[in-house]
Scaffold this motif. Structure first.
Motif, PDB file in Angstrom:
ATOM      1  N   ALA A   1     -24.193  12.435  11.043  1.00  0.00           N
ATOM      2  CA  ALA A   1     -24.454  12.359  12.430  1.00  0.00           C
ATOM      3  C   ALA A   1     -25.825  12.786  12.783  1.00  0.00           C
ATOM      4  N   ILE A   2     -26.418  13.828  12.268  1.00  0.00           N
ATOM      5  CA  ILE A   2     -27.842  14.206  12.596  1.00  0.00           C
ATOM      6  C   ILE A   2     -28.791  13.059  12.151  1.00  0.00           C
ATOM      7  N   ARG A   3     -28.517  12.490  11.135  1.00  0.00           N
ATOM      8  CA  ARG A   3     -29.489  11.226  10.620  1.00  0.00           C
ATOM      9  C   ARG A   3     -29.024  10.058  11.530  1.00  0.00           C
ATOM     10  N   ARG A   4     -27.853   9.807  11.879  1.00  0.00           N
ATOM     11  CA  ARG A   4     -27.690   8.723  12.892  1.00  0.00           C
ATOM     12  C   ARG A   4     -28.381   8.881  14.245  1.00  0.00           C
ATOM     13  N   ALA A   5     -28.285  10.103  14.596  1.00  0.00           N
ATOM     14  CA  ALA A   5     -29.015  10.515  15.934  1.00  0.00           C
ATOM     15  C   ALA A   5     -30.402  10.060  15.880  1.00  0.00           C
ATOM     16  N   GLY A   6     -31.009   9.945  14.645  1.00  0.00           N
ATOM     17  CA  GLY A   6     -32.405   9.656  14.652  1.00  0.00           C
ATOM     18  C   GLY A   6     -33.333  10.803  13.820  1.00  0.00           C
ATOM     19  N   ALA A   7     -32.824  11.785  13.275  1.00  0.00           N
ATOM     20  CA  ALA A   7     -33.400  12.610  12.505  1.00  0.00           C
ATOM     21  C   ALA A   7     -34.108  12.031  11.093  1.00  0.00           C
ATOM     22  N   ASP A   8     -35.473  12.291  11.010  1.00  0.00           N
ATOM     23  CA  ASP A   8     -36.070  11.690   9.817  1.00  0.00           C
ATOM     24  C   ASP A   8     -35.706  12.709   8.523  1.00  0.00           C
ATOM     25  N   ILE A   9     -35.690  14.088   8.866  1.00  0.00           N
ATOM     26  CA  ILE A   9     -35.668  15.173   8.098  1.00  0.00           C
ATOM     27  C   ILE A   9     -34.514  16.089   8.662  1.00  0.00           C
ATOM     28  N   VAL A  10     -33.831  16.509   7.524  1.00  0.00           N
ATOM     29  CA  VAL A  10     -32.858  17.475   8.034  1.00  0.00           C
ATOM     30  C   VAL A  10     -33.056  18.773   7.319  1.00  0.00           C
ATOM     31  N   ILE A  11     -33.393  20.212   7.864  1.00  0.00           N
ATOM     32  CA  ILE A  11     -33.385  21.158   7.259  1.00  0.00           C
ATOM     33  C   ILE A  11     -31.948  21.820   7.234  1.00  0.00           C
ATOM     34  N   THR A  12     -31.513  22.144   5.975  1.00  0.00           N
ATOM     35  CA  THR A  12     -29.842  22.483   5.840  1.00  0.00           C
ATOM     36  C   THR A  12     -29.762  23.710   4.880  1.00  0.00           C
ATOM     37  N   TYR A  13     -28.807  24.461   4.902  1.00  0.00           N
ATOM     38  CA  TYR A  13     -28.831  25.441   3.958  1.00  0.00           C
ATOM     39  C   TYR A  13     -27.701  24.741   2.850  1.00  0.00           C
ATOM     40  N   PHE A  14     -27.160  23.534   3.160  1.00  0.00           N
ATOM     41  CA  PHE A  14     -26.575  22.618   2.113  1.00  0.00           C
ATOM     42  C   PHE A  14     -27.194  21.743   1.466  1.00  0.00           C
ATOM     43  N   ALA A  15     -28.570  21.743   1.499  1.00  0.00           N
ATOM     44  CA  ALA A  15     -29.299  20.775   0.920  1.00  0.00           C
ATOM     45  C   ALA A  15     -29.366  20.794  -0.706  1.00  0.00           C
ATOM     46  N   ARG A  16     -29.325  21.892  -1.187  1.00  0.00           N
ATOM     47  CA  ARG A  16     -29.110  21.848  -2.808  1.00  0.00           C
ATOM     48  C   ARG A  16     -27.655  21.422  -3.168  1.00  0.00           C
ATOM     49  N   ASP A  17     -26.722  21.807  -2.525  1.00  0.00           N
ATOM     50  CA  ASP A  17     -25.453  21.322  -2.627  1.00  0.00           C
ATOM     51  C   ASP A  17     -25.092  19.809  -2.739  1.00  0.00           C
ATOM     52  N   VAL A  18     -25.652  19.305  -1.670  1.00  0.00           N
ATOM     53  CA  VAL A  18     -25.567  17.895  -1.299  1.00  0.00           C
ATOM     54  C   VAL A  18     -26.332  17.062  -2.489  1.00  0.00           C
ATOM     55  N   ALA A  19     -27.418  17.655  -2.629  1.00  0.00           N
ATOM     56  CA  ALA A  19     -28.502  16.548  -3.693  1.00  0.00           C
ATOM     57  C   ALA A  19     -27.782  16.947  -4.967  1.00  0.00           C
ATOM     58  N   GLY A  20     -26.973  18.139  -5.463  1.00  0.00           N
ATOM     59  CA  GLY A  20     -26.640  18.429  -6.507  1.00  0.00           C
ATOM     60  C   GLY A  20     -25.347  17.153  -6.820  1.00  0.00           C
ATOM     61  N   ARG A  21     -24.538  17.162  -5.603  1.00  0.00           N
ATOM     62  CA  ARG A  21     -23.603  16.197  -5.686  1.00  0.00           C
ATOM     63  C   ARG A  21     -24.030  14.774  -6.006  1.00  0.00           C
TER      64      ARG A  21
END
Ligand code: PBG
Length: 324
Positions: free
Chosen positions: A302-322
């Motif tokens: 949703a954050i990307r769809r709204a137009g964000a190029d970059i997302v700062i998130t505490y989930f970054a490691r989990d998401v990338a790992g998956r």
């Protein structure tokens, strides 16, 4: 556009392969930034109660974490420093051998390709917990600007790849840009927390960064969440002062702003999925009330769809790992 029955939207939803083929928005690790909280000492890994899975890390541990992030494909970290001592002017923020400079060095050695962004603000370093110098019970804007510029310069000298002022003083982007340019850092980008709201969603962060204000709140400098036109003016100011990337914060409560900032300015837009957004997902998932993985993916999409190029998130490691 033809109507039913000539057009049946469900035709393209029949298999995952088809759905992927026509998917408009993707969340890929290349766009994610992981925040790290760095503290003095060695071998320190102190869990943050309100942010399950997130810890305060000493520089050596932050370096290990940086290597893991690089291994799973997270390209960038943003560093928040918690110093050994705090004072009224936040002196620890400008120290050449301060906590952030030390962490920058350790991370550079462990994960040389990782983009190291630093949060530039005084609230972690002041004993009163405000983001600037307090004069007569309020944060003094102009007296704070040089301290912020000195902090950015200290980070630049210690090898930061980008600085991110989050204090919300008027004029700070221009002052930081001028200081960087005057000292040989004309090529160092600034990501400004441009439209940063006085949000209740930062609660857990203030435990993590030990930066809760000792009196009052941040509403005399952070934005009123009710104001969208003003948010656009804030972004316009930062762009005029030389910001390279503009941030909207928090993320999910501000998707309208993310979209409007992207459309109006066409600059790279970052959105910060903040500590309270993280904690709500974790808390509900721990009770079995929501599916964490799916909710995380849905919010980031949703954050990307709204137009964000970059997302700062505490989930970054989990998401990338998956995604591996
Ligand atoms: C520092 C700063 C804050 C956050 C980022 N930088 C806290 C605040 O403004 O009180 C919040 C991040 C989060 O909640 O995850 N000023």
């Amino acid at each position: 556009m033809s109507g039913f029955p000539a057009y049946r939207p469900r035709r393209l939803r029949r298999t995952e392969a088809l759905r992927r083929l026509v998917r408009e928005t993707r969340v890929v690790p290349e766009q994610l930034v992981q925040p790290l909280f760095v503290v003095p000492g060695r071998g320190v890994e102190k869990p943050i109660g309100s942010m399950p899975g997130v810890s305060q890390l000493s520089a050596d541990r932050a370096a290990e974490e940086a290597r893991r992030l690089a291994d799973v494909g997270v390209p960038a970290v943003i560093l928040f420093g918690i110093p050994e001592a705090k004072d009224a002017r936040g002196t620890g923020a400008v120290a050449a051998d301060g906590i952030v400079p030390r962490a920058l060095d350790a991370i550079a050695k462990a994960a040389p390709a990782l983009v190291r962004i630093t949060d530039v603000c005084l609230c972690e370093y002041t004993d009163h917990g405000h983001c600037g110098v307090v004069v007569n019970g309020d944060v003094d804007n102009d007296a704070t600007l040089d301290l912020l510029a000195d902090e950015a310069l200290a980070h630049a000298r210690a090898g930061a790849d980008m600085v991110a002022p989050s204090d919300m003083m008027d004029g700070r982007v221009g002052r930081i840009r001028a200081a960087l340019d005057a000292h040989g850092f004309a090529e160092l980008p600034i990501m400004s927390y441009a439209a940063k709201q006085a949000s209740a969603f930062y609660g857990p962060f203030r435990e993590a960064a030990e930066s809760a204000p000792k009196f009052g709140d941040r509403r005399s400098y952070q934005m009123d969440p009710a104001n969208a036109e003003e948010a656009l003016r804030e972004v316009a100011l930062d762009v005029a002062e030389g910001a390279d990337i503009v941030m909207v914060k928090p993320a999910l409560p501000c998707l309208d702003l993310v979209r409007r900032v992207k459309e109006r300015f066409g600059y790279p837009v970052a959105a910060y999925q903040v500590s309270g957004e993280f904690a709500m997902i974790k808390a509900a998932a721990a009770r079995g009330w929501i599916d964490e993985t799916r909710v995380v993916d849905e919010t980031l999409t949703a954050i990307r769809r709204a137009g964000a190029d970059i997302v700062i998130t505490y989930f970054a490691r989990d998401v990338a790992g998956r995604r591996r």
